[in-house]
Design a protein around this motif. Structure first.
Motif, mmCIF file in Angstrom:
data_model
loop_
_atom_site.group_PDB
_atom_site.id
_atom_site.type_symbol
_atom_site.label_atom_id
_atom_site.label_comp_id
_atom_site.label_asym_id
_atom_site.label_seq_id
_atom_site.Cartn_x
_atom_site.Cartn_y
_atom_site.Cartn_z
ATOM 1 N N LEU A 1 -5.590 -0.305 7.428
ATOM 2 C CA LEU A 1 -6.432 -1.165 7.217
ATOM 3 C C LEU A 1 -6.664 -1.011 5.590
ATOM 4 N N ARG A 2 -6.566 -2.356 4.683
ATOM 5 C CA ARG A 2 -6.842 -1.989 3.417
ATOM 6 C C ARG A 2 -7.913 -3.205 3.079
ATOM 7 N N ILE A 3 -9.015 -2.933 2.338
ATOM 8 C CA ILE A 3 -10.135 -3.835 2.089
ATOM 9 C C ILE A 3 -10.554 -3.479 0.709
ATOM 10 N N GLY A 4 -10.062 -4.196 -0.333
ATOM 11 C CA GLY A 4 -10.340 -3.695 -1.627
ATOM 12 C C GLY A 4 -9.565 -2.247 -1.932
ATOM 13 N N GLU A 5 -10.539 -1.471 -2.473
ATOM 14 C CA GLU A 5 -10.072 -0.144 -2.449
ATOM 15 C C GLU A 5 -10.093 0.889 -1.390
ATOM 16 N N LEU A 6 -10.555 0.326 -0.446
ATOM 17 C CA LEU A 6 -10.856 1.163 0.750
ATOM 18 C C LEU A 6 -9.429 1.132 1.667
ATOM 19 N N GLU A 7 -9.252 2.307 2.165
ATOM 20 C CA GLU A 7 -8.004 2.414 2.790
ATOM 21 C C GLU A 7 -8.328 3.320 4.345
ATOM 22 N N ILE A 8 -7.966 2.543 5.439
ATOM 23 C CA ILE A 8 -8.270 3.340 6.469
ATOM 24 C C ILE A 8 -7.176 3.496 7.081
ATOM 25 N N HIS A 9 -6.746 4.852 7.472
ATOM 26 C CA HIS A 9 -5.410 5.194 8.202
ATOM 27 C C HIS A 9 -5.592 5.697 9.460
ATOM 28 N N HIS A 10 -5.771 4.660 10.372
ATOM 29 C CA HIS A 10 -6.412 5.051 11.708
ATOM 30 C C HIS A 10 -5.309 6.121 12.450
#
Length: 140
Positions: free
Chosen positions: A42-51
Motif C-alpha cells: 500500500l502506498r500513500i504519499g511517502e508511506l509504504e506498507i508491505h503487508h
C-alpha cells in the motif's frame, strides 16, 4: 427455496470472511471466488506498507511498529480517507470490543504520529475527525 447471498467486502485480515463462515455453520456454504489483493504494497504519499512482510517505510526509512500500531495503520491505509471510529480501530488492533473510557486508541495514534509524521502536532497523514474518529489522508 434456496437463498443466495453474495458478500463483497474489503477484508485485509480475513476477519469478515471468518465471521461470515462461522455464522453459516451447519448451512450449505460455498466460496465461489476470492480475489487476491492486487498488490501487497500500500502506498500513500511517502508511506509504504508491505503487508506480506509487515514492513512499514516512511520516505524510504523503515519504521518499527508494535502490533497495535501496525494493525491500526494498516486498517486505515486499506481505505484512505475513510473515517474509522475508536471502536473500529480498537477491534482492528486487539480483536475485541472497545472499552469506553480507555485511552488505548488515542495513545496508539499519538505513537503512530510520532513515528510517521514530520510534525506530529500538525499531522499530514493521520487526521482526527472530531467526535467521529480518525482517517488516513494523502498529504497535501
Amino acid at each position: 427455496m434456496e437463498e443466495i447471498v453474495v458478500i463483497r467486502a474489503r477484508d485485509p485480515d480475513g476477519s469478515v470472511f471468518k465471521a461470515v463462515m462461522d455464522s453459516l455453520k451447519g448451512k450449505r456454504a460455498e466460496v465461489v471466488d476470492v480475489a487476491a489483493p492486487a498488490t501487497s504494497v500500500l502506498r500513500i504519499g511517502e508511506l509504504e506498507i508491505h503487508h506480506k512482510h509487515r514492513r512499514v517505510l516512511m520516505a524510504g526509512r523503515e519504521v518499527e511498529l508494535n502490533h497495535g500500531e501496525y494493525a491500526m495503520l494498516y486498517c486505515m491505509a486499506s481505505s484512505p480517507g475513510q473515517v474509522f471510529s475508536k471502536a473500529q480501530l480498537y477491534e482492528a488492533a486487539w480483536g475485541e470490543e472497545y472499552l469506553h473510557g480507555t485511552n488505548s486508541v488515542e495513545n496508539t495514534i499519538w505513537r503512530l504520529r510520532r513515528k510517521l509524521e514530520e510534525d506530529p502536532r500538525h499531522p499530514a497523514y493521520i487526521k482526527t475527525v472530531v467526535g467521529t474518529g480518525y482517517r488516513l489522508d494523502y498529504p497535501h
